[in-house]
Write an enzyme that holds these catalytic residues in place. Structure first.
Site, short mmCIF file in Angstrom:
data_model
loop_
_atom_site.label_atom_id
_atom_site.label_comp_id
_atom_site.label_asym_id
_atom_site.label_seq_id
_atom_site.Cartn_x
_atom_site.Cartn_y
_atom_site.Cartn_z
N ARG A 21 -12.80 -9.44 7.61
CA ARG A 21 -11.50 -10.19 7.05
C ARG A 21 -11.58 -11.26 8.39
O ARG A 21 -10.87 -12.64 8.16
CB ARG A 21 -10.51 -10.12 6.25
N ASP A 45 -10.72 -4.96 8.00
CA ASP A 45 -9.58 -5.40 8.19
C ASP A 45 -10.89 -6.76 9.74
O ASP A 45 -10.40 -8.10 9.22
CB ASP A 45 -8.36 -5.14 8.83
N ARG A 96 1.33 -1.20 0.15
CA ARG A 96 -0.35 -0.21 0.10
C ARG A 96 0.88 1.04 0.24
O ARG A 96 0.81 2.21 0.03
CB ARG A 96 -1.43 -0.35 1.48
N HIS A 100 -3.24 0.38 8.76
CA HIS A 100 -3.98 -0.72 7.41
C HIS A 100 -2.86 -1.08 6.35
O HIS A 100 -2.55 -0.43 6.17
CB HIS A 100 -4.81 -0.05 6.55
#
Ligand code: APR
Length: 309
Positions: free
Chosen positions: A149, A146, A86, A173
């Protein structure tokens, strides 16, 4: 109630769809690519009679129609491709986010900002700097995703409904996120009593790599169904003043012993935006991992400051 979604790509368009089709707010969708937001908004408007909602949705390239927005969701920027972290998106997305927040500030200066563009914690930091908003009104969507998930992987492991699984993921993140598997429960029963430690460790690893796993499969883009669902939960909690407790990236000022850094922590979201930051009691290793995650965010912010100097 009105929500402006910036970026009519995978995450933004799906977000717009979820917000109108769940009857949460009217939506203005904006994208730099001529016709993209207008086209998707028209398509979504034409689905309204079939879905059976009465929300307005429009799209364009201009920021004027964003005037009066209660919430703006920023998804504009480039997404990851396989092999990218990211943080690799920083130089491009940092500039994009800066320009967008400047334009939004002129027309919707009071709107609560929800950032989605990666690297999330840093773009949220940039949004706060550029907008001059108090910290209650600028937050990043990461923990909702998150956590979803982690909950979905636990549900898959146990063959139970994901709706019954509760769990928390803290931190930035990225690779340094801190899933708290130890406090996860299913129907109120601690997951640690139901899943062997090595399987639980594997679930945590998969959660941490959850975004990369999707990127690896898609090859040409990153996840968008779950991210847009995470945003929609946050938007609904704010606009309906639901006061839900959702992990979000927020500027910490001493909470968890962390100063002036955006990291993901559970927060109560209501009409005022982030109404309360909730401090979870952490084990020593979890707190150390959270601090390491915050340090990583600080380093990435410093890298951005060098790039933009
Ligand atoms: N202003 C408005 N829109 C822009 C701008 C800009 N300056 N720059 C890019 N965009 C638009 C693109 O035209 C594109 O339609 O942002 C959209 C991004 O969409 P996708 O490429 O489909 O990316 P998406 O999967 O939606 O991800 C967007 O969210 O989850 C994060 O890491 C992800 O940073 C990425 C962002």
């Amino acid at each position: 109630m009105k929500v402006t979604v910036v970026g009519a790509g995978h995450v933004g368009a799906t977000c717009a769809q979820r917000v109108v089709e769940n009857d949460i707010a009217d939506v203005y969708l904006v994208d730099i690519v001529e016709g993209l937001a207008a086209g998707k908004a028209l398509d979504l408007a034409q689905a309204a009679p079939l879905i059976g909602h009465s929300r307005r949705i429009e799209g364009g390239t201009e920021y004027g129609p964003a005037e009066g927005s209660d919430v703006v969701v920023i998804t504009a920027g480039v997404a990851r491709r396989p092999g990218m972290s990211r943080d690799d998106l920083l130089a491009t997305n940092g500039k994009i986010v800066t320009a967008i927040v400047e334009q939004l500030s002129a027309v919707a200066p009071d709107a609560i900002i929800i950032m989605v563009t990666n690297p999330l914690d840093v773009t949220t930091h940039i949004a706060m700097q550029v907008s001059g908003h108090p910290r209650e009104r600028v937050m990043g969507m990461a923990g909702a995703l998150d956590t979803a998930r982690l909950r979905s992987f636990i549900a898959m492991e146990l063959g139970c409904s994901p709706a019954d699984v509760q769990a928390v993921v803290l931190g930035g993140h990225g690779d340094s996120m801190v899933p708290l598997a130890g406090s996860a429960t299913v129907g109120g029963v601690p997951v640690a009593q139901l899943i062997e430690p090595d399987r639980l460790a594997e679930i945590i690893r998969r959660t941490r790599d959850g975004g990369a796993e999707v990127v690896g499969l898609l090859k040409t883009g990153s996840a968008f169904y779950a991210p847009s669902a995470g945003v929609t939960d946050m938007v609904a909690s704010i606009l309906r003043d639901q006061k839900r407790v959702i992990p979000v990236s927020v500027l910490l000022r001493g909470e968890y012993g962390i100063q002036d850094t955006f990291v993901g922590v559970p927060a109560r979201l209501g009409a005022g935006g982030v109404e309360e930051i909730i401090e979870v009691e952490l084990a020593e290793d979890e707190l150390a991992a959270l601090h390491a995650s915050a340090e990583h965010v600080r380093e990435t912010v410093a890298a951005w400051e060098r790039l933009s100097a």
